[in-house]
Write an enzyme that holds these catalytic residues in place. Structure first.
Site, PDB file in Angstrom:
ATOM      1  N   MET A 131     -47.748 -26.330  19.407  1.00 58.67           N
ATOM      2  CA  MET A 131     -46.508 -25.708  19.856  1.00 58.67           C
ATOM      3  C   MET A 131     -46.832 -24.854  21.071  1.00 58.67           C
ATOM      4  SD  MET A 131     -44.139 -22.939  17.779  1.00 58.67           S
ATOM      5  CE  MET A 131     -45.505 -21.981  17.156  1.00 58.67           C
ATOM      6  N   ASP A 133     -44.149 -22.922  24.397  1.00 57.45           N
ATOM      7  CA  ASP A 133     -43.075 -21.986  24.757  1.00 57.45           C
ATOM      8  C   ASP A 133     -41.900 -21.970  23.787  1.00 57.45           C
ATOM      9  OD1 ASP A 133     -43.016 -22.696  28.378  1.00 57.45           O
ATOM     10  OD2 ASP A 133     -44.673 -22.304  26.994  1.00 57.45           O
ATOM     11  N   GLN A 149     -41.400 -25.823  22.385  1.00 55.78           N
ATOM     12  CA  GLN A 149     -42.188 -26.914  22.944  1.00 55.78           C
ATOM     13  C   GLN A 149     -43.118 -27.418  21.841  1.00 55.78           C
ATOM     14  OE1 GLN A 149     -42.216 -27.561  26.968  1.00 55.78           O
ATOM     15  NE2 GLN A 149     -40.324 -27.359  25.829  1.00 55.78           N
ATOM     16  N   TRP A 192     -39.223 -30.061  28.806  1.00 56.15           N
ATOM     17  CA  TRP A 192     -39.855 -28.751  28.916  1.00 56.15           C
ATOM     18  C   TRP A 192     -38.886 -27.605  28.689  1.00 56.15           C
ATOM     19  CZ3 TRP A 192     -43.633 -29.782  33.607  1.00 56.15           C
ATOM     20  CH2 TRP A 192     -44.646 -30.639  33.179  1.00 56.15           C
ATOM     21  N   THR A 193     -39.299 -26.427  29.068  1.00 56.09           N
ATOM     22  CA  THR A 193     -38.623 -25.203  28.640  1.00 56.09           C
ATOM     23  C   THR A 193     -37.224 -25.038  29.224  1.00 56.09           C
ATOM     24  OG1 THR A 193     -40.677 -24.097  28.174  1.00 56.09           O
ATOM     25  CG2 THR A 193     -38.852 -22.682  28.797  1.00 56.09           C
ATOM     26  N   GLU A 311     -43.607 -18.797  36.080  1.00 56.95           N
ATOM     27  CA  GLU A 311     -43.050 -19.650  35.025  1.00 56.95           C
ATOM     28  C   GLU A 311     -42.142 -18.801  34.135  1.00 56.95           C
ATOM     29  OE1 GLU A 311     -46.020 -22.919  33.739  1.00 56.95           O
ATOM     30  OE2 GLU A 311     -47.048 -21.019  33.340  1.00 56.95           O
ATOM     31  N   ASP A 344     -48.602 -18.139  36.061  1.00 58.72           N
ATOM     32  CA  ASP A 344     -49.382 -19.348  35.795  1.00 58.72           C
ATOM     33  C   ASP A 344     -50.874 -19.111  36.043  1.00 58.72           C
ATOM     34  OD1 ASP A 344     -49.071 -22.814  37.008  1.00 58.72           O
ATOM     35  OD2 ASP A 344     -49.614 -22.013  35.051  1.00 58.72           O
TER      36      ASP A 344
END
Lengths: 662, 175
Positions: A131, A133, A149, A192-193, A311, A344
């Site tokens: 797992m 985000d 995620q 994705w997020t 991010e 990041d």
């Protein structure tokens, strides 16, 4: 023939000396004939050089970004680039394991008993696999929804889809079927997020990043298939996806994690998306009325040089005066706005407090010296905590923070144990109305429902003491403690002019950990400790004398001796913590097997750690109170609760029914 | 007369050849510059150069491509080391326990870390960085399990760590 010889280009003539015995031909003849043909050759080769150079320039720009740190002449940029380097080296220290000195002669290997102990009892995690985000958290029709995620196939990152779970109280969860999978070209390489927004009519839109079949990052729209289903089991992707693609000037892999939208005074919805230009972290702004078509603002919400890619940007209002959460669209004179981004480069979440200007969609920090992403800027958490996201809980009027807590062990172990990563305990987030300069976080009230038996203690602990706190099983605990340094000890240190002001030099990370003794600290608890103390995780205060006889308090978690294992990361985490006049030193610790969450001074400084003891597990895990100060006697007043399991259930209608009855 | 034409043709050919040689040199130097420029930003410039130049793909690769070449090297070295570990069971049977651990660790490198690095490098490089750092850790931990001086794979461990350091530096350029 002499005449034709003269007409031959020098190259041909020069060939002859090379072809023959290597001796040079008549030099006069060479120099005489050199001028005209050589000019042409030179011109041609210059032309070729430029072409080749141009081609090379294009080639080097393809795919890779400029590495040149822009060193500007003004002080802030230099500070920032130093901070950037510092951030990188912090990261290196975190990630570059050093084989521990206390290495056994026998190879250390994980057995299933040690590994299975690591699973938590009351933190959110799927039954197995990887797992990362948190995604689109929201409250709807009586249920808290959590998406995340998830890799359905392995205990490492990959094949990312959206997992889903629901709860009545943010603590007792039941897993649901996957909400979204990678079934479209525009999210084929990863769902994705993303974040959820409630529309005025109470319906929900979800914006999320898809990694396309060509690995380009785009934003997509999805919504519940059936708003009458309180479980929101099924989601529909808008047929016109993607709704946003990387704009000009933004690279295809620098465009992800759209936020919850907020209403502008012009009546439009506005979102922000993190990105970067060269090494400057930025947040792009888009307005929309229908979430399908967008207009990009020329201005950025904000940018900070030398912070790299931003991010999981989060943007939300906080009340200056009230200790409560605010809907994302709230604005006004009593409100500050938070910009948060996940860096990041360093895997650290930073935030800053500032002012939002709705007219042009920009935001400026109150204190630019601790602007978002600068290594000294504020963090939600000084330990392992990333990709965090808040949401407004309209059910109880609070803003709640979720954070991804990755593993600090090896991938061998993750594969062996079959899972990787946790979510932190959901925390409320408010502005610290006393300092005005930081946020305060606290585990949601509902955690208390897990408290079973408790024991209360009041004791005075002299310098160099260690006290075993007998609470029975010590792997699932909630500890609330208050400390005071005895007045005489304080006066002695403050009065002693020769005692060096060490606060300037002290940091949790670099000052050697909990065994290094100072005048006024460290003191606190050793959790997940073996009775021999060969393994332990101290959580402590270290009070240091600062300039002008001021005291500076640090709050740290030292995992350097948390485990014999040499394939786990064992950092010392922490930071200074504001302590106001008249306040006692307080800490709260949630211990849940391989995660320790520590909250200093009511949540002004928070530290999440992952620990993997090999001996201090099951019945052998104990709790100690310690005072390693040289001079100070402390009084400690604390309560320790045994914590129940949250019994997070796999999906079944029965489990859902059982939860809905609570 | 014919001689003159022949000479002119020869002259033209020479000129064209010179042009092509020059062009190839320029291109070679320019393309090699990406490898050179990239390797200068890693902790082991000469190792980086030798690893990349040994693969013909490097002359036309971008940073992602260079990273993938190095991940391939990690996989190859990991596989080679697994072979050495297998052989060591016969030649040094008293080291069975640490060899078992190494087997597990190197299988993680070759099957898990390499796989994660490859998919992540193209889309979300920070996860590739994690996988590459992990590969170095797995190698070091395996090595550390042998009594001092008895590891049959010390050289390979050191090589793995060096390659991982270089690869990590290149992956960080993608962040």
């Amino acid at each position: 023939m002499a005449k034709s010889d003269a007409l031959l280009p020098i190259s041909a003539r020069e060939e002859d000396p090379l072809l023959s015995d290597g001796s040079r031909s008549d030099p006069n003849a060479e120099t005489h004939g050199r001028r005209r043909p050589v000019k042409g050759l030179l011109a041609v080769s210059f032309g070729l050089f430029f072409i080749a150079f141009y081609v090379a320039l294009i080639a080097t720009h393809d795919g890779s970004r400029s590495n040149d740190v822009k060193i500007e002449s003004d002080g802030t940029a230099t500070k920032a680039s130093r901070a950037h380097l510092a951030g990188v080296s912090e990261k290196s220290n975190d990630q570059l394991w050093k084989l521990s000195g206390d290495r056994n002669t026998v190879a250390f290997s994980w057995n299933n008993s040690m590994l299975s102990w690591q699973r938590t009892a009351f933190h959110f995690q799927p039954e197995q696999n990887w797992m990362n985000d948190p995604n689109g958290p929201l409250f709807y029709k009586g249920w808290y929804h959590f998406f995340y995620q998830y890799n359905p196939n392995a205990a490492v990152w990959g094949d990312i889809v959206w997992g889903h779970a629901v709860s009545k109280d943010l603590i007792h969860w039941v897993h649901l079927p996957l909400a979204m999978v990678a079934d479209q070209w525009y999210d084929a390489n990863g769902v994705w997020t993303g974040s959820a927004t409630f529309l005025e009519d109470g319906s929900i839109v979800m914006l999320y990043t898809g990694s396309t079949d060509k690995s380009v990052q785009v934003q997509n729209l999805a919504y519940p298939e059936d708003l009458n289903d309180p479980l929101l089991l099924k989601w529909v992707k808008f047929p016109g996806n993607p709704v946003l693609v990387p704009p000009p000037g933004i690279l295809p892999k620098d465009f992800r994690d759209p936020t919850t939208a907020w209403k502008t005074s012009a009546g439009k919805w506005r979102i922000t998306i993190g990105s970067k230009i060269n090494r400057t972290g930025i947040s792009l702004v888009y307005d929309t009325t229908d979430f399908k078509t967008y207009e990009k603002l020329e201005t950025l919400l904000h940018k900070v040089p030398n912070t790299g890619m931003w991010e999981c940007v989060d943007f939300y209002p906080v009340s200056k005066t009230l200790v409560k959460g605010l809907d994302t669209s709230v604005n006004g004179p009593d409100v500050k706005h938070i910009v948060k981004a996940s860096m990041d480069d360093t895997r650290i979440d930073h935030y800053a407090i500032g002012t939002y200007f709705d007219s042009n969609g920009t935001w400026t920090p109150d204190d630019p010296t601790i602007d978002v992403g600068i290594s000294t800027s504020l963090r939600y958490d000084y330990g392992k905590f990333y990709a965090s996201k808040t949401f407004y809980d309209q059910n109880k009027g609070r803003r709640i923070l979720w954070g991804w807590i990755g593993e600090s062990d090896s991938e061998s172990a993750d594969v062996q144990k079959g899972w990787s990563s946790l979510q932190g305990i959901p925390r409320t987030v408010v502005l610290d109305t006393k300092t005005g300069k930081n946020l305060v976080q606290w585990p949601v009230e509902e955690v208390k429902s897990l408290r079973l038996s408790s024991k209360k203690f009041d004791m005075e602990v002299g310098p160099g003491s260690l006290v075993h706190i007998d609470v029975g099983s010590a792997a699932q605990l909630d500890i609330e403690a208050e400390f005071e340094i005895k007045k005489e000890s304080l006066e002695k240190i403050l009065g002693d002019a020769s005692a060096a002001a060490e606060a300037e030099e002290f940091s949790c990370q670099k000052s050697g950990g909990s065994t290094v003794r100072g005048a006024l600290g460290p003191f606190g608890f050793s959790v997940l400790a073996h009775e021999s103390l060969s393994e332990k995780t101290p959580v402590y205060f270290y009070v240091a004398k600062g300039k002008d006889s001021k005291l500076i308090t640090f709050f740290c978690t030292d995992s350097s001796r948390s485990s014999f294992a040499n394939d786990v990361v064992k950092p010392i985490y922490g930071s200074s913590v504001p302590v106001l006049k008249g306040e006692k030193l307080t800490m709260r610790i949630l211990v849940d097997h391989s995660i320790v969450e520590a909250f200093g001074q009511g949540g002004r400084t928070c530290i999440t750690s992952r620990v993997y003891p090999t001996k201090a597990i099951y019945g052998a895990a104990k709790l100690f109170l310690f005072n390693n100060a040289i001079d100070a006697t402390i009084t400690a007043s604390f309560k320790v609760w045994q914590m129940n399991s949250a019994f997070i259930q796999p999906y079944s209608e029965e489990a859902v029914r059982a939860l809905s009855r609570t | 007369m014919h001689l003159l034409v022949l000479n002119v043709l020869r002259e033209k050919m020479m000129k064209t050849m010179m042009m092509m040689v020059m062009m190839a040199m320029m291109m070679g130097v320019a393309m090699g510059d990406i490898v050179d420029k990239t390797c200068k930003q890693t902790p082991d410039y000469s190792l980086c150069l030798s690893l990349l130049r040994s693969d013909p793909r490097s002359s036309s690769a971008d940073t992602v491509g260079l990273g993938l070449i190095l991940v391939d090297k990690i996989k190859a070295l990991g596989t080679e080391t697994l072979g050495q570990i297998n052989m060591a069971y016969k030649t040094k049977p008293m080291l069975k326990k640490p060899l078992d651990e190494c087997n597990l660790r190197y299988k993680t490198i070759v099957d898990v870390d390499v796989h994660t690095a490859i998919i992540a490098i193209k889309g979300n490089p920070k996860f590739a960085e994690g996988a590459i750092v992990d590969a170095g850790v797995e190698a070091s931990v395996c090595e550390g399990g042998f009594p001092k001086g008895q590891s049959p794979i010390t050289g390979l461990t050191q090589k793995m760590n060096k390659i991982c350091d270089v690869t990590r530096a290149i992956v960080r350029m993608l962040l």
